[in-house]
Scaffold this active site. Sequence first.
Site, PDB file in Angstrom:
ATOM      1  N   THR A   8      13.669  49.453  -2.833  1.00  0.00           N
ATOM      2  CA  THR A   8      14.009  49.915  -1.670  1.00  0.00           C
ATOM      3  C   THR A   8      14.520  51.468  -0.743  1.00  0.00           C
ATOM      4  O   THR A   8      15.548  51.705  -1.442  1.00  0.00           O
ATOM      5  CB  THR A   8      14.147  49.025  -0.094  1.00  0.00           C
ATOM      6  OG1 THR A   8      13.028  49.594   0.803  1.00  0.00           O
ATOM      7  CG2 THR A   8      14.815  48.432  -0.582  1.00  0.00           C
ATOM      8  N   GLN A  11      16.778  52.755   4.499  1.00  0.00           N
ATOM      9  CA  GLN A  11      17.933  52.080   5.226  1.00  0.00           C
ATOM     10  C   GLN A  11      17.699  51.076   6.080  1.00  0.00           C
ATOM     11  O   GLN A  11      18.842  49.668   5.682  1.00  0.00           O
ATOM     12  CB  GLN A  11      18.105  53.582   5.324  1.00  0.00           C
ATOM     13  CG  GLN A  11      19.999  53.404   6.590  1.00  0.00           C
ATOM     14  CD  GLN A  11      20.761  54.546   5.000  1.00  0.00           C
ATOM     15  OE1 GLN A  11      20.800  54.805   4.499  1.00  0.00           O
ATOM     16  NE2 GLN A  11      21.397  52.408   4.841  1.00  0.00           N
ATOM     17  N   ASP A  70       8.252  43.506  -0.001  1.00  0.00           N
ATOM     18  CA  ASP A  70       6.881  44.484   0.919  1.00  0.00           C
ATOM     19  C   ASP A  70       6.320  43.889   2.185  1.00  0.00           C
ATOM     20  O   ASP A  70       5.896  42.315   2.334  1.00  0.00           O
ATOM     21  CB  ASP A  70       5.733  44.896   0.007  1.00  0.00           C
ATOM     22  CG  ASP A  70       4.815  46.526   0.858  1.00  0.00           C
ATOM     23  OD1 ASP A  70       5.215  47.333   0.303  1.00  0.00           O
ATOM     24  OD2 ASP A  70       4.146  46.165   1.374  1.00  0.00           O
ATOM     25  N   PHE A 153      14.729  48.087  13.448  1.00  0.00           N
ATOM     26  CA  PHE A 153      13.978  49.753  13.213  1.00  0.00           C
ATOM     27  C   PHE A 153      12.810  49.126  12.703  1.00  0.00           C
ATOM     28  O   PHE A 153      12.290  48.663  13.242  1.00  0.00           O
ATOM     29  CB  PHE A 153      15.322  49.542  11.355  1.00  0.00           C
ATOM     30  CG  PHE A 153      13.973  49.013  10.559  1.00  0.00           C
ATOM     31  CD1 PHE A 153      15.428  47.926  10.689  1.00  0.00           C
ATOM     32  CD2 PHE A 153      13.101  49.339   9.611  1.00  0.00           C
ATOM     33  CE1 PHE A 153      14.173  46.885   9.188  1.00  0.00           C
ATOM     34  CE2 PHE A 153      12.410  48.183   8.702  1.00  0.00           C
ATOM     35  CZ  PHE A 153      13.464  46.909   8.032  1.00  0.00           C
ATOM     36  N   LYS A 176      18.774  38.576  14.871  1.00  0.00           N
ATOM     37  CA  LYS A 176      18.320  39.102  14.033  1.00  0.00           C
ATOM     38  C   LYS A 176      17.178  38.451  12.610  1.00  0.00           C
ATOM     39  O   LYS A 176      16.497  37.944  11.465  1.00  0.00           O
ATOM     40  CB  LYS A 176      17.862  40.511  13.711  1.00  0.00           C
ATOM     41  CG  LYS A 176      16.613  41.120  13.838  1.00  0.00           C
ATOM     42  CD  LYS A 176      16.080  42.408  12.846  1.00  0.00           C
ATOM     43  CE  LYS A 176      15.041  42.237  12.202  1.00  0.00           C
ATOM     44  NZ  LYS A 176      14.649  44.387  11.940  1.00  0.00           N
ATOM     45  N   HIS A 181      11.257  37.306   9.625  1.00  0.00           N
ATOM     46  CA  HIS A 181      10.141  37.329   8.329  1.00  0.00           C
ATOM     47  C   HIS A 181      11.608  37.377   7.062  1.00  0.00           C
ATOM     48  O   HIS A 181      11.054  36.799   6.411  1.00  0.00           O
ATOM     49  CB  HIS A 181       9.779  38.830   8.249  1.00  0.00           C
ATOM     50  CG  HIS A 181       9.283  39.645   8.659  1.00  0.00           C
ATOM     51  ND1 HIS A 181      11.277  40.336   9.719  1.00  0.00           N
ATOM     52  CD2 HIS A 181       9.416  40.895   8.463  1.00  0.00           C
ATOM     53  CE1 HIS A 181      10.562  41.450   9.917  1.00  0.00           C
ATOM     54  NE2 HIS A 181      10.600  42.142   8.878  1.00  0.00           N
TER      55      HIS A 181
HETATM   56  O1  LIG Z   1      10.529  46.356  13.519  1.00  0.00           O
HETATM   57  C1  LIG Z   1       9.979  46.482  12.511  1.00  0.00           C
HETATM   58  N1  LIG Z   1      11.027  45.387  11.935  1.00  0.00           N
HETATM   59  C2  LIG Z   1      11.496  44.733  10.861  1.00  0.00           C
HETATM   60  O2  LIG Z   1      12.294  44.076  10.406  1.00  0.00           O
HETATM   61  C3  LIG Z   1      10.316  45.942   9.817  1.00  0.00           C
HETATM   62  N2  LIG Z   1      10.139  45.149   8.230  1.00  0.00           N
HETATM   63  C4  LIG Z   1       9.218  45.654   8.146  1.00  0.00           C
HETATM   64  N3  LIG Z   1       8.626  46.172   8.836  1.00  0.00           N
HETATM   65  C5  LIG Z   1       7.619  47.860   9.379  1.00  0.00           C
HETATM   66  O3  LIG Z   1       7.123  47.458   8.441  1.00  0.00           O
HETATM   67  C6  LIG Z   1       7.063  48.877   6.747  1.00  0.00           C
HETATM   68  C7  LIG Z   1       7.779  48.762   5.643  1.00  0.00           C
HETATM   69  O4  LIG Z   1       6.421  49.102   4.724  1.00  0.00           O
HETATM   70  P1  LIG Z   1       7.153  48.950   3.623  1.00  0.00           P
HETATM   71  O5  LIG Z   1       7.379  47.821   3.691  1.00  0.00           O
HETATM   72  O6  LIG Z   1       5.982  49.759   2.222  1.00  0.00           O
HETATM   73  O7  LIG Z   1       8.736  49.973   3.134  1.00  0.00           O
HETATM   74  P2  LIG Z   1       9.384  51.261   2.657  1.00  0.00           P
HETATM   75  O8  LIG Z   1       8.313  52.399   3.352  1.00  0.00           O
HETATM   76  O9  LIG Z   1       9.920  51.522   4.614  1.00  0.00           O
HETATM   77  O10 LIG Z   1      10.160  51.163   2.397  1.00  0.00           O
HETATM   78  P3  LIG Z   1      10.285  50.616   0.956  1.00  0.00           P
HETATM   79  O11 LIG Z   1      10.671  49.769   0.466  1.00  0.00           O
HETATM   80  O12 LIG Z   1       8.394  50.779   0.319  1.00  0.00           O
HETATM   81  O13 LIG Z   1      10.945  51.807  -0.224  1.00  0.00           O
HETATM   82  C8  LIG Z   1       8.087  49.389   7.568  1.00  0.00           C
HETATM   83  O14 LIG Z   1       8.147  51.008   7.941  1.00  0.00           O
HETATM   84  C9  LIG Z   1       8.376  49.086   9.210  1.00  0.00           C
HETATM   85  O15 LIG Z   1       7.335  50.145  10.046  1.00  0.00           O
HETATM   86  C10 LIG Z   1       9.598  45.972  10.165  1.00  0.00           C
HETATM   87  N4  LIG Z   1       9.712  46.553  11.310  1.00  0.00           N
HETATM   88 MG   LIG Z   2       6.985  51.505   1.212  1.00  0.00          MG
END
Ligand SMILES: O=c1[nH]c(=O)c2ncn([C@@H]3O[C@H](COP(=O)(O)OP(=O)(O)OP(=O)(O)O)[C@@H](O)[C@H]3O)c2[nH]1
Ligand SMILES: [Mg+2]
Length: 194
Positions: A8, A11, A70, A153, A176, A181
């Site tokens: 990922t 951050q 994800d 975040f 948290k 999740h």
């Molecule tokens: O309030 C939140 N608390 C959390 O604990 C949480 N976990 C996920 N999310 C949301 O869901 C998207 C994931 O998308 P995602 O899995 O594609 O990640 P990402 O694109 O940010 O990074 P990467 O892992 O793909 O590089 C993120 O941007 C967040 O908006 C969260 N929001």
């Molecule tokens: Mg992503």
Amino acid sequence: MKNIIIATKNQGKVKEFQAMLAPLGYQVQSLLDFPDSIDVEETGQTFEENSILKAEAISKQYQLITIADDSGLEIDYLNGEPGVYSARYAGPEKDDQANIDAVLKKLENVEMNQRKARFVCALALSVPGLKTKTVVGTCEGYIAKERKGQGGFGYDPIFCIDSTGKTMAELTKEEKNQISHRADALRKIKELMK
Ligand SMILES: O=c1[nH]c(=O)c2ncn([C@@H]3O[C@H](COP(=O)(O)OP(=O)(O)OP(=O)(O)O)[C@@H](O)[C@H]3O)c2[nH]1
Ligand SMILES: [Mg+2]
């Protein structure tokens, strides 16, 4: 010391994985430590599919044990939106504040009892040469009418947890990481890593 890559660039996720895995003796690296990592397109229809795409691409590139996350938010009133589009809900810039505004706007004038939602986290564990394993963790709650709290975040400031009525952003990091999740999914994947 056991090494593990979390595939990922987020951050917020990295900090949570480090806090949850360090006590177990894992040294956690992320794609922020691997600037030449390939960019994996999230073309899956589900969190699980996307986590597999990310974990397999990165474990293949570096020949290392990799976990990909994800995750996102499912809102019942919006038929599961933003779902796999959570990061990009308000556009490709992945702007957390714009994403929150988009959700609050869609739920404008929607009563509390119709604001049910959950966070979902799929984790895929890919070990070079072995079949990829996946788990899914969830955290149930509802969408607040306005932002509260400074922690976490993403959508944390508007996600209220069923059991406490506080938003995720009002919890300490430790709180948290007990109920999220991501914590739920990590507990399940630790069983598979034994
Ligand atoms: O309030 C939140 N608390 C959390 O604990 C949480 N976990 C996920 N999310 C949301 O869901 C998207 C994931 O998308 P995602 O899995 O594609 O990640 P990402 O694109 O940010 O990074 P990467 O892992 O793909 O590089 C993120 O941007 C967040 O908006 C969260 N929001
Ligand atoms: Mg992503």
